[in-house]
Scaffold this motif. Sequence first.
Motif, mmCIF file in Angstrom:
data_model
loop_
_atom_site.group_PDB
_atom_site.id
_atom_site.type_symbol
_atom_site.label_atom_id
_atom_site.label_comp_id
_atom_site.label_asym_id
_atom_site.label_seq_id
_atom_site.Cartn_x
_atom_site.Cartn_y
_atom_site.Cartn_z
ATOM 1 N N PHE B 113 0.831 -1.202 0.000
ATOM 2 C CA PHE B 113 0.000 0.000 0.000
ATOM 3 C C PHE B 113 0.871 1.260 0.000
ATOM 4 O O PHE B 113 0.588 2.223 -0.715
ATOM 5 N N SER B 114 1.970 1.246 0.769
ATOM 6 C CA SER B 114 2.815 2.445 0.825
ATOM 7 C C SER B 114 3.733 2.551 -0.397
ATOM 8 O O SER B 114 3.775 3.583 -1.064
ATOM 9 N N LEU B 115 4.454 1.470 -0.726
ATOM 10 C CA LEU B 115 5.461 1.550 -1.796
ATOM 11 C C LEU B 115 4.856 1.455 -3.196
ATOM 12 O O LEU B 115 5.283 2.149 -4.107
ATOM 13 N N ALA B 116 3.856 0.572 -3.355
ATOM 14 C CA ALA B 116 3.389 0.276 -4.710
ATOM 15 C C ALA B 116 2.110 1.021 -5.076
ATOM 16 O O ALA B 116 1.731 1.050 -6.245
ATOM 17 N N ILE B 117 1.434 1.619 -4.090
ATOM 18 C CA ILE B 117 0.171 2.305 -4.404
ATOM 19 C C ILE B 117 0.244 3.801 -4.079
ATOM 20 O O ILE B 117 0.175 4.636 -4.972
ATOM 21 N N VAL B 118 0.431 4.148 -2.785
ATOM 22 C CA VAL B 118 0.440 5.573 -2.429
ATOM 23 C C VAL B 118 1.620 6.292 -3.091
ATOM 24 O O VAL B 118 1.453 7.355 -3.698
ATOM 25 N N GLY B 119 2.829 5.712 -2.990
ATOM 26 C CA GLY B 119 4.009 6.344 -3.575
ATOM 27 C C GLY B 119 3.821 6.672 -5.055
ATOM 28 O O GLY B 119 3.954 7.833 -5.463
ATOM 29 N N PRO B 120 3.507 5.664 -5.887
ATOM 30 C CA PRO B 120 3.325 5.941 -7.314
ATOM 31 C C PRO B 120 2.230 6.966 -7.600
ATOM 32 O O PRO B 120 2.410 7.839 -8.452
ATOM 33 N N TRP B 121 1.098 6.889 -6.873
ATOM 34 C CA TRP B 121 0.023 7.844 -7.151
ATOM 35 C C TRP B 121 0.423 9.264 -6.774
ATOM 36 O O TRP B 121 0.162 10.211 -7.513
#
Lengths: 107, 229
Positions: B113-121
Amino acid sequence: MTRQRLVTALLALGVVLLFALPLAVDGGRSAYVGSDTQAVTAIQESDPGYRPWFESVFAPASPAVESGLFALQAAVGGGVLGYVLGRLRGRRLAAHDGAARTPDDTP
Amino acid sequence: MHIAEGFLPPAHAIGWTLAAAPFVVHGARAVVKEVREHPEATLLLGAAGAFTFVLSAIKLPSITGSSSHPTGTGVGAILFRPPVMALLGTVVLLFQALLLAHGGLTTLGANAFSLAIVGPWVGYGAYRLTRALGGDLLPGVFAGMALADLATYLTTSVQLALAFPDAGSGFTGALVKFLGVFAVTQIPLAIGEGLLGVLLFRVLVTNARPDLERLGVLPVRPAEPEEAR
């Protein structure tokens, strides 16, 4: 040196300095513990009763093995990245060659 | 940003896994669709995945006397939009959880959730905002890469503060504590990651211009060879 190359060199130098300077200024006083480890320590301090309820399925036998596996990860990533950039450059040069030669080749 | 194996209470572990799962499934579809419709994109997809693979393996020293690692998720988010990185980032995390005892299976959802979702968005948002405000590609890349990195670690701090609120000061106190561990350390790393992103995109602009034009990262330039003939 062209401006393009100078900018590249300066950017690379900037990245190196960004990480070399803190080390040099620090002069060996800090242990450079990983922030992930610090977070675990913080949890254990604030909530001493907490017990992790699951263990890693596989843990490297020693720090040396672990750093080897990290190096492997970086090497695989770096290898793939280098391969892709090489392919892209080769493709551009080939297309460039082809475009330059086509007019002469066509009768 | 890797929350260690077993270091989220079961309810949190399950909650974050459920929250991350739809993004990862959607991301897997986005990758398959991209490869099927544009086989030539495979090379750049490989580059985006490889960049995250390298950067998340390297721990770097920071001004705080601790060390941390960058994330590298901004490249893929800018090139292919964030869903693609939901899959690629999770694959990297799974590799580290299984082989390196770094992160974990129970914390995979939260870490994804932190590295692959929130970060990229967040990185993608910062990139688009920079471009919308009239910024060029490279300043956009710098902002996108740096903020994808920072946002990942801010998210981890929030996740840990939610799971381990301070006995006296509650969630806020715990958040300040975890931000103290992650946020300041990460600032120079985020700047370094932004610079690395600029270096990579300079190479891509030279060597992969047709791909960048197709992906809408660069404006389509009229073909020159036509006139040369």
